[in-house]
Write a protein that holds these residues in place. Structure first.
Motif, PDB file in Angstrom:
ATOM      1  N   GLN A 176      -9.702 -11.942 -13.704  1.00 47.41           N
ATOM      2  CA  GLN A 176     -11.096 -11.508 -13.848  1.00 47.41           C
ATOM      3  C   GLN A 176     -11.194  -9.981 -13.866  1.00 47.41           C
ATOM      4  OE1 GLN A 176     -14.597 -13.354 -11.600  1.00 47.41           O
ATOM      5  NE2 GLN A 176     -14.294 -11.475 -10.427  1.00 47.41           N
ATOM      6  N   CYS A 177     -11.920  -9.430 -14.825  1.00 40.41           N
ATOM      7  CA  CYS A 177     -12.049  -7.973 -15.053  1.00 40.41           C
ATOM      8  C   CYS A 177     -10.741  -7.267 -14.696  1.00 40.41           C
ATOM      9  CB  CYS A 177     -13.251  -7.387 -14.312  1.00 40.41           C
ATOM     10  SG  CYS A 177     -13.353  -7.640 -12.531  1.00 40.41           S
ATOM     11  N   PRO A 178      -9.637  -7.684 -15.331  1.00 34.09           N
ATOM     12  CA  PRO A 178      -8.324  -7.280 -14.824  1.00 34.09           C
ATOM     13  C   PRO A 178      -7.916  -5.859 -15.179  1.00 34.09           C
ATOM     14  CG  PRO A 178      -8.062  -8.607 -16.792  1.00 34.09           C
ATOM     15  CD  PRO A 178      -9.534  -8.614 -16.453  1.00 34.09           C
ATOM     16  N   PHE A 179      -7.230  -5.228 -14.247  1.00 35.89           N
ATOM     17  CA  PHE A 179      -6.476  -4.008 -14.503  1.00 35.89           C
ATOM     18  C   PHE A 179      -5.219  -4.420 -15.251  1.00 35.89           C
ATOM     19  CE2 PHE A 179      -2.843  -1.437 -13.445  1.00 35.89           C
ATOM     20  CZ  PHE A 179      -3.290  -0.129 -13.532  1.00 35.89           C
ATOM     21  N   THR A 180      -5.067  -3.965 -16.479  1.00 38.03           N
ATOM     22  CA  THR A 180      -3.897  -4.348 -17.273  1.00 38.03           C
ATOM     23  C   THR A 180      -3.071  -3.157 -17.726  1.00 38.03           C
ATOM     24  OG1 THR A 180      -5.210  -4.330 -19.320  1.00 38.03           O
ATOM     25  CG2 THR A 180      -4.982  -6.447 -18.154  1.00 38.03           C
ATOM     26  N   ASP A 181      -3.665  -1.963 -17.714  1.00 39.01           N
ATOM     27  CA  ASP A 181      -3.012  -0.814 -18.337  1.00 39.01           C
ATOM     28  C   ASP A 181      -3.291   0.446 -17.518  1.00 39.01           C
ATOM     29  OD1 ASP A 181      -2.801   1.540 -20.272  1.00 39.01           O
ATOM     30  OD2 ASP A 181      -2.062  -0.091 -21.541  1.00 39.01           O
ATOM     31  N   LEU A 214      -3.131 -19.101  -9.722  1.00 35.24           N
ATOM     32  CA  LEU A 214      -3.315 -17.719  -9.308  1.00 35.24           C
ATOM     33  C   LEU A 214      -4.671 -17.223  -9.785  1.00 35.24           C
ATOM     34  CD1 LEU A 214       0.194 -16.233 -10.214  1.00 35.24           C
ATOM     35  CD2 LEU A 214      -0.547 -17.233  -8.045  1.00 35.24           C
ATOM     36  N   TRP A 215      -5.406 -16.567  -8.897  1.00 37.47           N
ATOM     37  CA  TRP A 215      -6.723 -16.001  -9.226  1.00 37.47           C
ATOM     38  C   TRP A 215      -6.745 -14.564  -8.752  1.00 37.47           C
ATOM     39  CZ3 TRP A 215     -10.763 -13.410  -7.153  1.00 37.47           C
ATOM     40  CH2 TRP A 215     -12.019 -13.496  -7.781  1.00 37.47           C
ATOM     41  N   GLY A 216      -6.967 -13.657  -9.685  1.00 40.42           N
ATOM     42  CA  GLY A 216      -7.034 -12.247  -9.334  1.00 40.42           C
ATOM     43  C   GLY A 216      -8.206 -11.565  -9.987  1.00 40.42           C
ATOM     44  N   THR A 217      -8.654 -10.478  -9.363  1.00 40.60           N
ATOM     45  CA  THR A 217      -9.789  -9.725  -9.892  1.00 40.60           C
ATOM     46  C   THR A 217      -9.482  -8.239  -9.799  1.00 40.60           C
ATOM     47  OG1 THR A 217     -12.195  -9.444  -9.738  1.00 40.60           O
ATOM     48  CG2 THR A 217     -11.006  -9.674  -7.655  1.00 40.60           C
ATOM     49  N   SER A 218      -9.894  -7.482 -10.806  1.00 39.73           N
ATOM     50  CA  SER A 218      -9.663  -6.053 -10.851  1.00 39.73           C
ATOM     51  C   SER A 218      -8.153  -5.777 -10.731  1.00 39.73           C
ATOM     52  CB  SER A 218     -10.470  -5.356  -9.753  1.00 39.73           C
ATOM     53  OG  SER A 218     -10.476  -3.960  -9.923  1.00 39.73           O
ATOM     54  N   PHE A 219      -7.716  -5.018  -9.721  1.00 38.42           N
ATOM     55  CA  PHE A 219      -6.289  -4.704  -9.640  1.00 38.42           C
ATOM     56  C   PHE A 219      -5.446  -5.956  -9.450  1.00 38.42           C
ATOM     57  CE2 PHE A 219      -2.601  -2.314  -7.779  1.00 38.42           C
ATOM     58  CZ  PHE A 219      -2.378  -1.508  -8.892  1.00 38.42           C
ATOM     59  N   SER A 220      -5.946  -6.910  -8.662  1.00 39.07           N
ATOM     60  CA  SER A 220      -5.190  -8.159  -8.490  1.00 39.07           C
ATOM     61  C   SER A 220      -5.238  -9.018  -9.748  1.00 39.07           C
ATOM     62  CB  SER A 220      -5.710  -8.957  -7.295  1.00 39.07           C
ATOM     63  OG  SER A 220      -6.999  -9.479  -7.541  1.00 39.07           O
ATOM     64  N   ALA A 269      -6.658 -12.907  -4.102  1.00 37.01           N
ATOM     65  CA  ALA A 269      -6.713 -11.639  -3.374  1.00 37.01           C
ATOM     66  C   ALA A 269      -7.550 -10.652  -4.179  1.00 37.01           C
ATOM     67  CB  ALA A 269      -5.317 -11.089  -3.113  1.00 37.01           C
ATOM     68  N   HIS A 270      -7.859  -9.504  -3.561  1.00 34.41           N
ATOM     69  CA  HIS A 270      -8.814  -8.555  -4.142  1.00 34.41           C
ATOM     70  C   HIS A 270      -8.120  -7.408  -4.878  1.00 34.41           C
ATOM     71  CE1 HIS A 270     -12.888  -7.376  -4.734  1.00 34.41           C
ATOM     72  NE2 HIS A 270     -13.354  -8.080  -3.720  1.00 34.41           N
ATOM     73  N   GLY A 271      -8.940  -6.462  -5.321  1.00 37.61           N
ATOM     74  CA  GLY A 271      -8.468  -5.306  -6.068  1.00 37.61           C
ATOM     75  C   GLY A 271      -8.088  -4.153  -5.163  1.00 37.61           C
ATOM     76  N   VAL A 272      -8.033  -2.931  -5.730  1.00 38.54           N
ATOM     77  CA  VAL A 272      -7.560  -1.751  -5.004  1.00 38.54           C
ATOM     78  C   VAL A 272      -8.431  -1.487  -3.777  1.00 38.54           C
ATOM     79  CG1 VAL A 272      -7.258   0.744  -5.108  1.00 38.54           C
ATOM     80  CG2 VAL A 272      -6.568  -0.665  -7.041  1.00 38.54           C
ATOM     81  N   GLY A 273      -7.814  -1.539  -2.608  1.00 43.89           N
ATOM     82  CA  GLY A 273      -8.528  -1.258  -1.371  1.00 43.89           C
ATOM     83  C   GLY A 273      -9.493  -2.337  -0.944  1.00 43.89           C
ATOM     84  N   GLY A 274      -9.648  -3.390  -1.750  1.00 41.38           N
ATOM     85  CA  GLY A 274     -10.558  -4.468  -1.410  1.00 41.38           C
ATOM     86  C   GLY A 274      -9.944  -5.437  -0.421  1.00 41.38           C
ATOM     87  N   VAL A 275     -10.795  -6.134   0.310  1.00 41.24           N
ATOM     88  CA  VAL A 275     -10.336  -7.132   1.277  1.00 41.24           C
ATOM     89  C   VAL A 275     -11.043  -8.450   0.995  1.00 41.24           C
ATOM     90  CG1 VAL A 275      -9.802  -5.396   3.018  1.00 41.24           C
ATOM     91  CG2 VAL A 275     -12.070  -6.441   2.988  1.00 41.24           C
ATOM     92  N   LYS A 276     -10.524  -9.496   1.592  1.00 44.87           N
ATOM     93  CA  LYS A 276     -10.982 -10.840   1.241  1.00 44.87           C
ATOM     94  C   LYS A 276     -12.448 -11.090   1.579  1.00 44.87           C
ATOM     95  CE  LYS A 276      -8.669 -12.772   5.373  1.00 44.87           C
ATOM     96  NZ  LYS A 276      -9.721 -13.350   6.182  1.00 44.87           N
ATOM     97  N   ALA A 277     -13.004 -10.322   2.498  1.00 41.14           N
ATOM     98  CA  ALA A 277     -14.413 -10.522   2.866  1.00 41.14           C
ATOM     99  C   ALA A 277     -15.372 -10.039   1.780  1.00 41.14           C
ATOM    100  CB  ALA A 277     -14.718  -9.786   4.168  1.00 41.14           C
ATOM    101  N   ASP A 335      -5.462 -11.019   2.642  1.00 40.45           N
ATOM    102  CA  ASP A 335      -5.471  -9.559   2.629  1.00 40.45           C
ATOM    103  C   ASP A 335      -4.035  -9.063   2.527  1.00 40.45           C
ATOM    104  OD1 ASP A 335      -8.207  -9.177   2.864  1.00 40.45           O
ATOM    105  OD2 ASP A 335      -8.174  -8.997   5.055  1.00 40.45           O
ATOM    106  N   TYR A 336      -3.831  -8.024   1.738  1.00 42.92           N
ATOM    107  CA  TYR A 336      -2.506  -7.411   1.650  1.00 42.92           C
ATOM    108  C   TYR A 336      -2.146  -6.721   2.966  1.00 42.92           C
ATOM    109  CZ  TYR A 336      -3.420  -7.815  -3.386  1.00 42.92           C
ATOM    110  OH  TYR A 336      -3.723  -8.272  -4.629  1.00 42.92           O
ATOM    111  N   ARG A 337      -0.853  -6.535   3.178  1.00 40.97           N
ATOM    112  CA  ARG A 337      -0.410  -5.701   4.283  1.00 40.97           C
ATOM    113  C   ARG A 337      -1.055  -4.307   4.191  1.00 40.97           C
ATOM    114  NH1 ARG A 337       5.936  -5.982   3.545  1.00 40.97           N
ATOM    115  NH2 ARG A 337       5.244  -6.545   1.435  1.00 40.97           N
ATOM    116  N   HIS A 338      -1.331  -3.728   5.340  1.00 43.96           N
ATOM    117  CA  HIS A 338      -1.931  -2.399   5.477  1.00 43.96           C
ATOM    118  C   HIS A 338      -3.446  -2.386   5.274  1.00 43.96           C
ATOM    119  CE1 HIS A 338       2.154  -0.752   5.341  1.00 43.96           C
ATOM    120  NE2 HIS A 338       2.352  -1.533   4.299  1.00 43.96           N
ATOM    121  N   LEU A 339      -4.036  -3.528   4.930  1.00 43.00           N
ATOM    122  CA  LEU A 339      -5.462  -3.566   4.627  1.00 43.00           C
ATOM    123  C   LEU A 339      -6.152  -4.697   5.377  1.00 43.00           C
ATOM    124  CD1 LEU A 339      -5.220  -3.130   0.747  1.00 43.00           C
ATOM    125  CD2 LEU A 339      -5.954  -1.370   2.373  1.00 43.00           C
ATOM    126  N   GLY A 340      -7.451  -4.545   5.589  1.00 44.99           N
ATOM    127  CA  GLY A 340      -8.255  -5.632   6.133  1.00 44.99           C
ATOM    128  C   GLY A 340      -7.750  -6.149   7.460  1.00 44.99           C
TER     129      GLY A 340
END
Length: 304
Positions: A142-147, A116-122, A43-51, A72-77
């Protein structure tokens, strides 16, 4: 359920799965070759969608023999959920666990070989979920949000004040049943947005497919939650091998904090890239990152 050919070695299927009070949309990429295989949940990062460039990664993994479950998370995409453009950390973590259950239920996959594969916020979400899920086979972050504090401090003071004001207005309005107050996801320097570093606006827009109309804003209340989210603190609890792909000039998820948290993971591999947060999705940086990720996956969760 819609099927579409992707290449001679893989195909994709559109799915839906239940999560909490609504449902999520997913694309299931599977190798054409017969026999069950490992599955990567993405899945994607903040506000991102799978496309937004996730198909490029999923197609490459599928051609190598891995099924991919991209959602895509609920509420998005393409997913359900009201209000739209809401980013809620606890709900997104619920979506991850529901997606994992659905991915494991697909007849083409090996349930014990879930990645599990995540990028940015995910990229932070997958660390948190893996820490709570001992039977995950591997993690790519990938380029993860950690803090949350480190990422919040990446914004200049004036922008932080403006974003915080919008967030408070939105949170209070939500208690009163009002429509969300939005904040831009990315903007040029000096403008009010969650990301306004020099590379943020053009980098974020470069991830949108040509001709798409993906909203570039979210409910502002998210800004009150991000500073308290520190998924990097969970790395010491992850039993699975983890690949950290760290962008050394990351303007969104500072590399210093990420490297500090990554060092605590018991079974980790760290790859560093000179590029920034948005560059890793495209061009030569993408090629290096996806090659490193496949090398890691083929070693720790090989396709038989």
């Amino acid at each position: 359920m819609n099927r579409s050919p992707m290449s001679t070695s893989a195909e994709s299927v559109e799915l839906r799965f239940s999560s909490g009070d609504s449902w999520c949309a997913a694309t299931f990429y599977r190798p054409v070759r017969r026999g069950p295989c490992p599955v990567i949940v993405m899945a994607h990062g903040v506000g991102g969608v799978k496309a937004m460039r996730l198909p490029a990664f999923a197609e490459r993994f599928a051609r190598a023999g891995y099924a991919c479950f991209v959602f895509d998370y609920r509420h998005l995409g393409e997913s359900g959920g009201e209000p739209r453009q809401l980013v809620d950390i606890s709900r997104q973590l619920e979506d991850w666990k529901a997606a994992m259950a659905c991915a494991r239920a697909q007849p083409e996959v090996l349930p014990s070989k879930l990645i599990l594969w995540g990028t940015s916020f995910s990229g932070g979400h997958v660390l948190s979920v893996a820490a709570d899920t001992p039977d995950v086979a591997a993690v790519v972050s990938q380029c993860p949000f950690t803090d949350g504090l480190a990422s919040s401090l990446a914004l200049d003071f004036a922008t932080s004040i403006k974003v915080s004001a919008l967030a408070i207005l939105d949170r209070v309005g939500s208690w009163l049943g009002r429509q969300p107050v939005h904040v831009a996801l990315a903007a040029p320097p000096g403008q009010t947005a969650l990301m306004n570093a020099p590379d943020a606006f053009t980098g974020f827009r470069a991830l949108h497919p040509a001709g798409s109309h993906i909203p570039d804003y979210i409910a502002a209340r998210f800004a009150l939650d991000i500073v308290r989210y520190h998924p990097g603190r969970r790395t010491r609890d992850i039993k699975a091998p983890v690949l950290f792909c760290v962008c050394e000039t990351d303007s969104v998820a500072p590399a210093k904090a990420t490297l500090r948290h990554a060092a605590r993971a018991p079974h980790k591999e760290i790859k560093r890239y000179a590029e920034g947060h948005f560059e890793i999705y495209l061009g030569a940086a993408f090629e290096r990152a996806v090659a490193d990720q496949l090398t890691f996956l083929q070693r720790v969760v090989p396709v038989r």
